[in-house]
Design a protein around this motif. Structure first.
Motif, PDB file in Angstrom:
ATOM      1  N   ARG A 128       0.858  -1.239  -0.147  1.00  0.00           N
ATOM      2  CA  ARG A 128       0.113   0.094  -0.144  1.00  0.00           C
ATOM      3  C   ARG A 128       0.783   1.212   0.012  1.00  0.00           C
ATOM      4  N   GLU A 129       1.970   1.356   0.682  1.00  0.00           N
ATOM      5  CA  GLU A 129       2.800   2.114   0.816  1.00  0.00           C
ATOM      6  C   GLU A 129       3.579   2.830  -0.688  1.00  0.00           C
ATOM      7  N   ARG A 130       3.568   1.553  -1.424  1.00  0.00           N
ATOM      8  CA  ARG A 130       4.291   2.013  -2.557  1.00  0.00           C
ATOM      9  C   ARG A 130       3.552   1.829  -3.805  1.00  0.00           C
ATOM     10  N   TRP A 131       2.350   1.842  -3.633  1.00  0.00           N
ATOM     11  CA  TRP A 131       1.355   1.656  -4.750  1.00  0.00           C
ATOM     12  C   TRP A 131       1.232   2.881  -5.377  1.00  0.00           C
ATOM     13  N   GLY A 132       1.415   2.850  -6.796  1.00  0.00           N
ATOM     14  CA  GLY A 132       1.081   4.357  -7.574  1.00  0.00           C
ATOM     15  C   GLY A 132       2.629   4.782  -7.576  1.00  0.00           C
ATOM     16  N   LYS A 133       3.640   4.491  -6.947  1.00  0.00           N
ATOM     17  CA  LYS A 133       5.026   5.021  -6.836  1.00  0.00           C
ATOM     18  C   LYS A 133       5.965   4.102  -7.746  1.00  0.00           C
ATOM     19  N   ASP A 134       6.502   3.065  -7.108  1.00  0.00           N
ATOM     20  CA  ASP A 134       7.148   2.251  -7.950  1.00  0.00           C
ATOM     21  C   ASP A 134       6.667   0.833  -7.724  1.00  0.00           C
ATOM     22  N   LEU A 135       5.292   0.655  -7.308  1.00  0.00           N
ATOM     23  CA  LEU A 135       4.554  -0.644  -7.311  1.00  0.00           C
ATOM     24  C   LEU A 135       3.299  -0.113  -8.336  1.00  0.00           C
ATOM     25  N   LEU A 136       3.376  -0.673  -9.414  1.00  0.00           N
ATOM     26  CA  LEU A 136       2.553  -0.157 -10.606  1.00  0.00           C
ATOM     27  C   LEU A 136       1.473  -1.228 -11.278  1.00  0.00           C
ATOM     28  N   HIS A 137       0.548  -0.754 -11.848  1.00  0.00           N
ATOM     29  CA  HIS A 137      -0.422  -1.634 -12.324  1.00  0.00           C
ATOM     30  C   HIS A 137      -0.241  -1.578 -14.053  1.00  0.00           C
ATOM     31  N   CYS A 138      -0.717  -0.515 -14.496  1.00  0.00           N
ATOM     32  CA  CYS A 138      -0.972  -0.345 -15.883  1.00  0.00           C
ATOM     33  C   CYS A 138       0.404   0.029 -16.792  1.00  0.00           C
ATOM     34  N   LEU A 151      12.538  -5.080 -13.679  1.00  0.00           N
ATOM     35  CA  LEU A 151      11.159  -5.092 -13.223  1.00  0.00           C
ATOM     36  C   LEU A 151      10.743  -6.298 -12.954  1.00  0.00           C
ATOM     37  N   ALA A 152       9.786  -6.374 -11.887  1.00  0.00           N
ATOM     38  CA  ALA A 152       9.154  -7.573 -11.456  1.00  0.00           C
ATOM     39  C   ALA A 152       7.737  -7.594 -11.721  1.00  0.00           C
ATOM     40  N   VAL A 153       7.094  -8.600 -11.939  1.00  0.00           N
ATOM     41  CA  VAL A 153       5.588  -8.898 -11.879  1.00  0.00           C
ATOM     42  C   VAL A 153       5.238  -9.917 -10.734  1.00  0.00           C
ATOM     43  N   LEU A 154       4.316  -9.462  -9.965  1.00  0.00           N
ATOM     44  CA  LEU A 154       3.585 -10.410  -8.954  1.00  0.00           C
ATOM     45  C   LEU A 154       2.713 -11.221  -9.558  1.00  0.00           C
ATOM     46  N   GLY A 155       2.637 -12.504  -9.319  1.00  0.00           N
ATOM     47  CA  GLY A 155       1.558 -13.600  -9.683  1.00  0.00           C
ATOM     48  C   GLY A 155       0.392 -13.449  -8.726  1.00  0.00           C
ATOM     49  N   THR A 156      -0.285 -12.311  -8.697  1.00  0.00           N
ATOM     50  CA  THR A 156      -1.360 -12.207  -7.732  1.00  0.00           C
ATOM     51  C   THR A 156      -2.569 -12.395  -8.448  1.00  0.00           C
ATOM     52  N   HIS A 157      -2.797 -12.573  -9.879  1.00  0.00           N
ATOM     53  CA  HIS A 157      -4.209 -12.564 -10.620  1.00  0.00           C
ATOM     54  C   HIS A 157      -3.672 -13.072 -11.958  1.00  0.00           C
ATOM     55  N   PRO A 158      -4.662 -13.926 -12.439  1.00  0.00           N
ATOM     56  CA  PRO A 158      -4.443 -14.443 -13.904  1.00  0.00           C
ATOM     57  C   PRO A 158      -3.939 -13.424 -14.849  1.00  0.00           C
ATOM     58  N   GLY A 159      -4.376 -12.237 -14.874  1.00  0.00           N
ATOM     59  CA  GLY A 159      -3.850 -11.199 -15.829  1.00  0.00           C
ATOM     60  C   GLY A 159      -2.611 -10.724 -15.650  1.00  0.00           C
ATOM     61  N   ALA A 160      -1.824 -11.248 -14.587  1.00  0.00           N
ATOM     62  CA  ALA A 160      -0.421 -10.966 -14.510  1.00  0.00           C
ATOM     63  C   ALA A 160       0.458 -11.622 -15.699  1.00  0.00           C
ATOM     64  N   VAL A 161       0.154 -12.697 -16.190  1.00  0.00           N
ATOM     65  CA  VAL A 161       0.874 -13.185 -17.157  1.00  0.00           C
ATOM     66  C   VAL A 161       0.961 -12.344 -18.566  1.00  0.00           C
ATOM     67  N   HIS A 162      -0.142 -11.806 -18.808  1.00  0.00           N
ATOM     68  CA  HIS A 162      -0.322 -10.851 -19.890  1.00  0.00           C
ATOM     69  C   HIS A 162       0.511  -9.707 -19.809  1.00  0.00           C
ATOM     70  N   VAL A 223      16.053 -12.304  -1.814  1.00  0.00           N
ATOM     71  CA  VAL A 223      15.589 -11.133  -2.293  1.00  0.00           C
ATOM     72  C   VAL A 223      15.987 -10.669  -3.764  1.00  0.00           C
ATOM     73  N   ILE A 224      14.697 -10.437  -4.467  1.00  0.00           N
ATOM     74  CA  ILE A 224      14.849 -10.329  -5.894  1.00  0.00           C
ATOM     75  C   ILE A 224      15.143  -8.865  -6.131  1.00  0.00           C
ATOM     76  N   PRO A 225      16.521  -8.645  -6.538  1.00  0.00           N
ATOM     77  CA  PRO A 225      16.612  -6.841  -6.598  1.00  0.00           C
ATOM     78  C   PRO A 225      15.835  -6.567  -7.936  1.00  0.00           C
ATOM     79  N   ARG A 226      14.928  -5.388  -7.369  1.00  0.00           N
ATOM     80  CA  ARG A 226      14.258  -4.683  -8.779  1.00  0.00           C
ATOM     81  C   ARG A 226      14.094  -3.286  -8.282  1.00  0.00           C
ATOM     82  N   THR A 227      14.111  -2.413  -9.311  1.00  0.00           N
ATOM     83  CA  THR A 227      13.783  -1.145  -9.021  1.00  0.00           C
ATOM     84  C   THR A 227      12.134  -0.813  -9.306  1.00  0.00           C
ATOM     85  N   ALA A 228      11.343  -1.559  -9.742  1.00  0.00           N
ATOM     86  CA  ALA A 228       9.906  -1.268 -10.046  1.00  0.00           C
ATOM     87  C   ALA A 228       9.330  -2.724  -9.954  1.00  0.00           C
TER      88      ALA A 228
END
Length: 318
Positions: A128-138, A151-162, A223-228
């Motif tokens: 929640r603290e990083r949402w919209g800053k360096d934790l992003l959606h679109c 960059l990292a993509v978290l597998g939280t939703h089936p749409g994460a693969v796309h 820890v997987i190093p990522r900047t966003a």
């Protein structure tokens, strides 16, 4: 003139009550105000994109802070006599009577619901603290600003693969953290073939240092190093009012509208993210404008019918 938060007095009936003051609601109010309709906009002050520092993809406004766009919109509709009220709608009765929490009832001939949606986020430290800053959606909204970064993509939703496949257009260094998502063989093959590195394991927190994302920690201590990082939130439409009114929904639970935003309930339209989670700001604004055209046409039809009835009654008098 703008009402400045003071409720309109008396038993005045507005032509249209717009519930929600984001891009779709303000765009509709602008067109209806210019059509010389009596319009009230009810603003709960909870825009979806409030955490973001900038919005993108809006022609002539690319990079503008979201709050600035809304400020500009409120100033523009004020020029056309639209009333703006800060408040939350508690109930809608027949007619339509719109009751605000702790306030009186506003009367309107038509309703436009533009209340948006909530992004339901996973319960991970730092999210929640990083949402919209360096934790992003679109990616279309934010990927250019983190282009060529790890960059990292978290597998939280089936749409994460796309989402991960799409992000390859902006960076060659993409990791897909499976987290809670079970990948199908086809999805796994697509990711691997497209150069996305799959890392198994459940994420437990975002690693942040000096107010910047440094990586994602997994349950096994890595820890997987990522900047966003990107994740696909679960969209929850703010459609309680339309549920109350009995608006029809599809098999996924979203309110059904026609191309103009008209719902199954006469006199009720909806626009923006409350009916389309994929709509960017510019698309939501367009949906509001389209709905406003249709609402004004519907009001005009009613006005003409009333005038004809009155004309006939007058002609029938001895």
């Amino acid at each position: 003139m703008q009402n400045g938060g003071v409720l309109p007095g008396g038993d005045e009936v507005h032509d249209v009550a717009v519930i929600g003051a984001g891009a779709s609601g303000l765009s509709a109010a602008l067109l209806l105000g210019r059509a010389r309709r009596r319009v009230v906009v009810i603003d709960a002050g909870e825009p979806r994109n409030a955490p973001a520092a900038h919005m993108h993809g809006f022609l002539s406004r690319d990079g503008l802070p979201p709050a600035t766009l809304l400020d500009l919109g409120r100033a523009e509709i004020a020029h056309y006599g639209v009333d703006v009220i800060r408040g939350r709608v508690e109930h809608i009765g027949p007619g339509y009577d719109v009751r605000l929490e702790g306030g009186p009832v506003l009367k309107a001939r038509r309703l436009l619901v533009a209340t948006g949606l909530r992004d339901e986020l996973p319960d991970l430290p730092g999210v929640r603290e990083r949402w919209g800053k360096d934790l992003l959606h679109c990616p279309y909204c934010h990927a250019y600003e983190v282009r060529d970064q790890p960059l990292a993509v978290l597998g939280t939703h089936p749409g994460a693969v796309h989402q991960a496949l799409l992000l390859r257009q902006w960076s060659k260094d993409i990791v897909f953290l499976t987290h809670t998502l079970e990948l199908s063989p086809q999805e796994r093959e697509q990711l691997e073939a497209f150069g996305v590195n799959i890392i198994e394991g459940r994420a437990i927190r975002l690693v942040v240092d000096d107010d910047r994302l440094r990586g994602v920690e997994l349950a096994d201590g890595r820890v997987i190093p990522r900047t966003a990082a990107f994740l696909f939130p679960r969209p929850a439409p703010r459609d309680d009012l339309m549920t109350l009114l009995g608006c029809a929904k599809d098999e996924h639970g979203w309110v059904v509208t026609d191309r103009t935003g008209r719902t199954s309930v006469p006199g009720v339209w909806a626009a923006g993210n409350v009916v389309d989670p994929r709509a960017q700001v510019i698309a939501a604004a367009g949906m509001g404008s389209t709905a406003a055209f249709a609402i004004n046409a519907d009001l005009l039809h009613e006005d003409v019918e009333d005038a004809v009835a009155q004309h006939r009654a007058a002609m029938a008098l001895p």
